[in-house]
Structure formats: structure tokens, C-alpha cells
Design an enzyme around this catalytic site. Structure first.
Site, short mmCIF file in Angstrom:
data_model
loop_
_atom_site.label_atom_id
_atom_site.label_comp_id
_atom_site.label_asym_id
_atom_site.label_seq_id
_atom_site.Cartn_x
_atom_site.Cartn_y
_atom_site.Cartn_z
N TYR A 79 0.85 -1.20 0.00
CA TYR A 79 0.00 0.00 0.00
C TYR A 79 0.88 1.24 0.00
O TYR A 79 1.94 1.24 0.63
CB TYR A 79 -0.88 0.03 1.26
N TYR A 113 -0.40 -9.72 0.64
CA TYR A 113 0.63 -9.16 1.53
C TYR A 113 0.49 -9.76 2.93
O TYR A 113 -0.59 -10.19 3.33
CB TYR A 113 0.54 -7.63 1.57
N ARG A 116 -2.94 -11.62 3.59
CA ARG A 116 -4.25 -11.25 3.05
C ARG A 116 -4.37 -11.70 1.61
O ARG A 116 -3.46 -11.50 0.80
CB ARG A 116 -4.44 -9.71 3.06
N HIS A 129 -7.17 -8.41 -2.82
CA HIS A 129 -8.49 -7.81 -2.67
C HIS A 129 -8.48 -6.32 -3.01
O HIS A 129 -7.44 -5.66 -2.93
CB HIS A 129 -9.02 -7.99 -1.24
N HIS A 170 -10.64 -2.84 -1.92
CA HIS A 170 -11.61 -2.26 -0.99
C HIS A 170 -12.61 -1.42 -1.75
O HIS A 170 -12.23 -0.66 -2.66
CB HIS A 170 -10.91 -1.35 0.03
#
Lengths: 235, 181
Positions: A106, A145, A155, A158, A160
Site C-alpha cells: 500500500y 501481503y 491477506r 483484494h 476495498h
């Protein structure tokens, strides 16, 4: 129909506040019962997006942060329809999206994962549903990640999503997952959803949306609770 | 006619996660992406009725939460205002909003709807902000009166010399009243 205006979160598909496998819920979930209240004008309305001007590139995360080249990764198109529980399409619904880059990192300043940042990818964008409730945006497929929930926790890939329907009771923040992801079965955030709700968060590969020579297509339909295509401002 | 239609299951909710900032509150956190909404629901320099609402969000151990996001929505029939702010850019993990106090609708005490999100919440929470200087209306308000006496104060913002203080406690003795709407 008036009954549906008052529909609640359906706890047969929605996650509980407390899901101990996802450790952060332990100190952050209300411990006392929620208080039921009748909706008044303020709950039966919400911000309106018709007047909000989307930027030209807001729907294209492959272009909206380019500095000196193309973002690295697999380009994808994501499309779908936003409806209420009766299957009625919700037009002019704002979708805000954010995600990790293709390496699973991120841009967020506190993300410590040792994977490269992509100077040409921010990972945030937005789009709006059209008159028929359809939306579409372009992005790069996000990477998996690690996170600190438990030993060897990763995770699944995905994206959001944050959505507003017509009123604040159908506000939704969710995550779209990808088909056949081997990490799903180990993910406590995904597994916090009751079994019958889980598949609703997995997008499907959609050849009809795939753009030749350009990007693979995925379909992700979203159902907001309550029946409320328009705010009840006149009541 | 439509009532006979099949009801589609709701899309499940998921946490906003710790990294919502550049998607939902980008300018606040210094990302190069335009925010569509922030914590200035009115411009305090231009609006004589502007008020400041501020507070923190506490977890079950009394620690302030630095990755919560608050949305305020108010609609009194005349003014509709929406604001959004994260708790991660203030060194005390505080949120703050400039808005106006909504007027009373149908004899209810004035209030603002709050939608609360954070890492560790799979489903967002709803609460309300009432105002400590509206004693008369607060005393007759049917929603406030439906709340056990000892918990009522948890949703009444306290007037101070710099605005209205509204702290949110996720659990335990001071636990904020959350609503099912």
C-alpha cells in the site's frame, strides 16, 4: 415495500462485530447490545452524488497516478451492478476504491511491508453507477501481503470498496476478492463472514468485459440493504 | 408486484482496514488525490453559526485509536451536511469537524448521525451526537429517553470553551451507545 425500507443487516451473511480470530476485533467491538431506533429524516437520507464531479481519470487507477511510465502488474477491468435487495438497480451511487499495488504494498505511510512501491500507481480511485446501476473501473490486480494477525498471515488479493446508496443505512464498506485464491480459506477477515455470505465477495472472471490486447475483466455485483433508490427528503 | 421478487442477499461488510487514508481521506493524509469531502462541513470563517466538534475514539483498553474514520451526516430538512475525517493525522489521534448545529425536527432534540469505521470493525457502527446545551429538548427526546439513564450521557457532546467534545468508547463502563438502524 415499506417493510424493506427498515431491513436490517442480515446477520446470516454479515460478519459479527466480534470475530476473535481477527484479533483487532477483540478490543474494538461493542460489548453492549445495540439500541434499536426508529429511523427519522436524517437516517432516511444521505449525501447525494449527482452533483459531485468525478475527475476524468478517477475511474482509471492505471492512469490516475502516472509519473513516468505505466504501473507494473496485470491490468484489469472491474465491472458490476449495484442493486438493492429487490434487485432494483441503484443509479448515481458513488464507489470509492483503494488497494495495494501488484507487489502487495500500500502507498499508505505506515505500511511496512518490504515490497516495492510503484511510482506510477497510487491505488485509489472512484466511479459512479450509471442510470442502470452499472459501474466500471480500470486498475492493476492487487498483490497479496503479510500482516501481523497471526503467524504466517497473508491477506488474499483484494480491492476495498466503499459505497453510498440513497441513505446512510445502506452505507457499505466491503472487499472484492478474486476467484480461486488459495489464501481465502486462511483469511480471518474473509472467514468472519458466515459461510453463506462468503461467496458473495468473490468476483468472477468475465470474458465479455475483458478487453482484447489490454485488460482482463472481472465482474462483481453489489447488493445494498434496504430499499431506497432515492432519499426520502420530502417526508 | 415487486414484493414477490426474490430477495437478493446483501453484500457482506468488511473492515475499512488500516490503509483507507489515500482512498477515502487523501488530502487530509497528504496524498496527491483530491478528496471529495473533508471535515469542513461549513466554512467557520464565513459562518457565524459554525461549531467545532472534536473527540477521540478509545478501544477496550482505553487506548486512542489512530486508524478510525468518522463520517457525520445531518439533515434537518433545510440543511444537509456531510463530513469525513480520519483520526490518523492528529498527534493525539483526534478528529474534528466544523459544522452547524442542526435544528430540531418534529420536537426531537437536535442531533447528528455518526458512522464509525476502523481497523478491527468488520461492520461499521452508528451512533448520534446530541448537545449538552440542549437540556430541555434532550429531556423530552424519545430516542434519548429510550436509552438507560446511565448510558445517555455517552452520546451527548459536552460544550467546552473550544467547541463540543464527543469521545467514543468502544467497550466497557463508558461504552458509547451504538444504534441498530
Amino acid at each position: 415495500m415499506s417493510k424493506l425500507i427498515y431491513s436490517q443487516f442480515d446477520m446470516e451473511v454479515q460478519p459479527p462485530y466480534l470475530a476473535p480470530e481477527y484479533k483487532s476485533t477483540i478490543l474494538r467491538s461493542p460489548s453492549k447490545p445495540l439500541i434499536i431506533t426508529k429511523k427519522t429524516l436524517s437516517e432516511l437520507s444521505g449525501p447525494i452524488f449527482k452533483d459531485f464531479e468525478l475527475g476524468n481519470l478517477d475511474h482509471d487507477l492505471t492512469k490516475n497516478a502516472i509519473k513516468d511510465g505505466e504501473p507494473i502488474g496485470e491490468r484489469i477491468v472491474v465491472n458490476g451492478k449495484v442493486t438493492n435487495e429487490l434487485g432494483q438497480p441503484l443509479p448515481h451511487t458513488l464507489l470509492e476504491i483503494w488497494q495495494a499495488n501488484s507487489a502487495g504494498r500500500y502507498v499508505h505511510k505506515v505500511d511496512q511491508h518490504d515490497a516495492p512501491l510503484d511510482p506510477n500507481f497510487l491505488g485509489a480511485g472512484r466511479c459512479m453507477t450509471d442510470a442502470n446501476g452499472n459501474y466500471k473501473f480500470y486498475t492493476i490486480k492487487p498483490g497479496a501481503y503479510p500482516w501481523g494477525n497471526h503467524s504466517n498471515a497473508w491477506r488474499p488479493n483484494h480491492i476495498h470498496f466503499s459505497l453510498f446508496g440513497g441513505d446512510i443505512s445502506n452505507r457499505l464498506i466491503t472487499q472484492m476478492y478474486f476467484p480461486n485464491d488459495p489464501l481465502l480459506e486462511f483469511d480471518p477477515i474473509y472467514n468472519a463472514i458466515p459461510k453463506r455470505g462468503r461467496e458473495l465477495l468473490i468476483s468472477s472472471f468475465d470474458l465479455s468485459v475483458t478487453e482484447p490486447e489490454y485488460a482482463l475483466g472481472y465482474r462483481f455485483d453489489i447488493v445494498l440493504r434496504g430499499h431506497n433508490a432515492t432519499p426520502f427528503e420530502n417526508k | 408486484m415487486t414484493t414477490k421478487n426474490k430477495i437478493s442477499p446483501q453484500t457482506p461488510s468488511q473492515t475499512v482496514g488500516p490503509y483507507f487514508a489515500y482512498g477515502l481521506t487523501p488530502e487530509q493524509y497528504g496524498y496527491n488525490f483530491k478528496s471529495w469531502v473533508d471535515n469542513k462541513m461549513v466554512d467557520p470563517s464565513k459562518n457565524p453559526n459554525a461549531i467545532n466538534i472534536f473527540g477521540k475514539v478509545y478501544d477496550g483498553e482505553g487506548n486512542t485509536i489512530n486508524d478510525a474514520m468518522i463520517e457525520l451526516w445531518q439533515n434537518d430538512g433545510e440543511k444537509k451536511l456531510f463530513g469525513r475525517y480520519g483520526t490518523g493525522t492528529d498527534e493525539d489521534n483526534q478528529f474534528s469537524f466544523s459544522t452547524i448545529k442542526p435544528k430540531s425536527v418534529d420536537g426531537q432534540a437536535p442531533y447528528i448521525n455518526v458512522i464509525l469505521y476502523m481497523r478491527g470493525q468488520l461492520l461499521h457502527s452508528y451512533t448520534r451526537i446530541y448537545f449538552s446545551d440542549e437540556q430541555e429538548l434532550n429531556q423530552t427526546d424519545s430516542v434519548l429517553n429510550s436509552i438507560p439513564n446511565e448510558r445517555r450521557d455517552t452520546i451527548i457532546a459536552k460544550k467546552t470553551n473550544i467547541g463540543y467534545e464527543f469521545n467514543i468508547y468502544m467497550q466497557d463502563a463508558n461504552e458509547t451507545v451504538f444504534f441498530k438502524i
